[in-house]
Write a protein that holds these residues in place. Structure first.
Motif, PDB file in Angstrom:
ATOM      1  N   ALA A 147       0.828  -1.206   0.000  1.00  0.00           N
ATOM      2  CA  ALA A 147       0.000   0.000   0.000  1.00  0.00           C
ATOM      3  C   ALA A 147       0.865   1.260   0.000  1.00  0.00           C
ATOM      4  O   ALA A 147       0.581   2.224  -0.721  1.00  0.00           O
ATOM      5  N   MET A 148       1.924   1.258   0.788  1.00  0.00           N
ATOM      6  CA  MET A 148       2.825   2.416   0.837  1.00  0.00           C
ATOM      7  C   MET A 148       3.506   2.641  -0.500  1.00  0.00           C
ATOM      8  O   MET A 148       3.687   3.787  -0.938  1.00  0.00           O
ATOM      9  N   LEU A 149       3.887   1.551  -1.169  1.00  0.00           N
ATOM     10  CA  LEU A 149       4.525   1.666  -2.482  1.00  0.00           C
ATOM     11  C   LEU A 149       3.568   2.276  -3.498  1.00  0.00           C
ATOM     12  O   LEU A 149       3.948   3.164  -4.270  1.00  0.00           O
ATOM     13  N   LEU A 154       1.362   6.976  -6.630  1.00  0.00           N
ATOM     14  CA  LEU A 154       0.174   7.741  -7.003  1.00  0.00           C
ATOM     15  C   LEU A 154       0.097   9.104  -6.318  1.00  0.00           C
ATOM     16  O   LEU A 154      -0.524  10.029  -6.838  1.00  0.00           O
ATOM     17  N   GLY A 155       0.686   9.217  -5.128  1.00  0.00           N
ATOM     18  CA  GLY A 155       0.580  10.454  -4.357  1.00  0.00           C
ATOM     19  C   GLY A 155      -0.275  10.262  -3.118  1.00  0.00           C
ATOM     20  O   GLY A 155      -1.051   9.312  -3.017  1.00  0.00           O
ATOM     21  N   THR A 156      -0.131  11.193  -2.164  1.00  0.00           N
ATOM     22  CA  THR A 156      -0.845  11.069  -0.891  1.00  0.00           C
ATOM     23  C   THR A 156      -2.237  11.685  -0.989  1.00  0.00           C
ATOM     24  O   THR A 156      -2.381  12.882  -1.232  1.00  0.00           O
ATOM     25  N   ILE A 163      -7.480   3.080  -3.230  1.00  0.00           N
ATOM     26  CA  ILE A 163      -6.979   2.279  -4.357  1.00  0.00           C
ATOM     27  C   ILE A 163      -5.899   1.314  -3.886  1.00  0.00           C
ATOM     28  O   ILE A 163      -5.899   0.129  -4.251  1.00  0.00           O
ATOM     29  N   ALA A 164      -4.985   1.802  -3.043  1.00  0.00           N
ATOM     30  CA  ALA A 164      -3.892   0.959  -2.552  1.00  0.00           C
ATOM     31  C   ALA A 164      -4.421  -0.210  -1.729  1.00  0.00           C
ATOM     32  O   ALA A 164      -3.997  -1.357  -1.901  1.00  0.00           O
ATOM     33  N   SER A 235      -2.623   7.224   7.314  1.00  0.00           N
ATOM     34  CA  SER A 235      -2.807   8.634   7.655  1.00  0.00           C
ATOM     35  C   SER A 235      -1.889   9.040   8.801  1.00  0.00           C
ATOM     36  O   SER A 235      -1.364  10.155   8.838  1.00  0.00           O
ATOM     37  N   TYR A 236      -1.687   8.127   9.746  1.00  0.00           N
ATOM     38  CA  TYR A 236      -0.767   8.391  10.853  1.00  0.00           C
ATOM     39  C   TYR A 236       0.644   8.649  10.323  1.00  0.00           C
ATOM     40  O   TYR A 236       1.370   9.508  10.842  1.00  0.00           O
ATOM     41  N   LEU A 237       1.021   7.917   9.273  1.00  0.00           N
ATOM     42  CA  LEU A 237       2.353   8.070   8.683  1.00  0.00           C
ATOM     43  C   LEU A 237       2.438   9.263   7.726  1.00  0.00           C
ATOM     44  O   LEU A 237       3.495   9.531   7.158  1.00  0.00           O
TER      45      LEU A 237
END
Length: 298
Positions: A147-149, A154-156, A163-164, A235-237
């Protein structure tokens, strides 16, 4: 009796059995006290999300520095305010709306992709190997890292978070659906439909998919818990909701700097996440137990 009459009679029996099964499953689920508690919590969360404008009295993003870090049970701010003077209750309520929407969108997209791949892989042997290798490739990445990748590419934003998480959900759903299809497609009534000239699409989506709904529903319910928790984690990250969006994970991230002076800024959204994840998990467990094929339906 002709083949057509046999298929028609089989369909009628199936419908009656489905109706009886649904009633029995509902009764079993309602006997599970934890599942009932989870259903109540989910119902309250949905009510909060729908009626948010009517049960809050402050704008969740409006700042008032003169009222910053008010404690709980303060006048007009019963859950206090954050370091910017924003009402915590309003942000929790609107955060429920964001979490549920992102979770529903992510799980729905994941189900669509997983069902399509699982149906194709289970029904067509020629496609099965290719599809399962794609699924194995997705499984090779730890879910949150995948998901992070995807978000890094795609952007935050919350849309990209959905989507992730949906892409992360596809391989598990595909495996579940494929297993059901492999079992169901060998049934006699499926063979009868093929002999009558029914198209593959009709057989897959009208006769096989409805009979694979039980594991899909259980997966979707439990995946909602994962999606909500993942949304909060991202969101925390700083990879999901951006300030001043009232999202639970972002609220924890913003409030941790004030943990000793205003612990409610972290504890309250943490409890909201915990209760929601708990609710979906116990409902999923209850559904799984209620539709256990090893239990005889009276």
């Amino acid at each position: 009796m002709t083949m057509a009459e046999t298929v028609a009679l089989t369909s009628i029996k199936k419908e009656k059995k489905k109706e009886k099964t649904f009633i029995v499953i509902t009764k079993r689920l309602l006997k599970n006290k934890l599942a009932v508690a989870g259903l109540i919590i989910i119902a309250l969360q949905i009510a909060m999300a729908i009626f948010a404008p009517f049960i809050t009295f402050h704008d969740p993003v409006k700042q008032n520095l003169n009222l910053s870090e008010l404690p709980m049970f303060s006048e007009n701010h019963w859950l206090g305010t954050d370091n910017y003077g924003r009402d915590v209750w309003s942000r929790i309520v609107y955060g429920a709306r964001i979490s549920l929407i992102v979770g529903i969108v992510a799980v729905t997209l994941g189900l669509i992709g997983g069902v399509i791949l699982g149906m194709l892989g289970g029904y067509y042997k020629k496609l099965d190997g290719l599809i399962m290798r794609i699924v194995d490739l997705l499984f090779s990445f730890p879910g949150i890292l995948l998901a992070m990748l995807i978000i890094a590419i795609l952007g935050t934003s919350l849309i990209n978070v959905a989507i992730a998480i949906s892409i992360w959900s596809i391989p598990t759903c595909a495996r579940i659906v494929r297993g059901s299809v492999l079992s169901i497609k060998e049934k006699e009534y499926i063979m009868a439909m093929k002999s009558l000239g029914a198209s593959d699409l009709r057989i897959m989506f009208k006769h096989i998919l409805p009979n694979a709904f039980a594991p899909i529903i259980v997966f979707a319910t439990m995946r909602m818990a994962t999606a909500i928790l993942s949304t909060a984690s991202l969101s925390y990250l700083g990879l999901g909701a951006q300030p001043p969006t009232p999202e639970w994970g972002a609220m924890i991230s913003q409030g941790q700097a004030f943990m000793w002076t205003s612990p409610h800024l972290t504890i309250i959204p943490g409890i909201a996440i915990m209760l929601t994840v708990f609710a979906f998990n116990v409902v999923g467990d209850g559904l799984r137990d209620a539709i256990d094929p090893n239990m005889d339906i009276q």
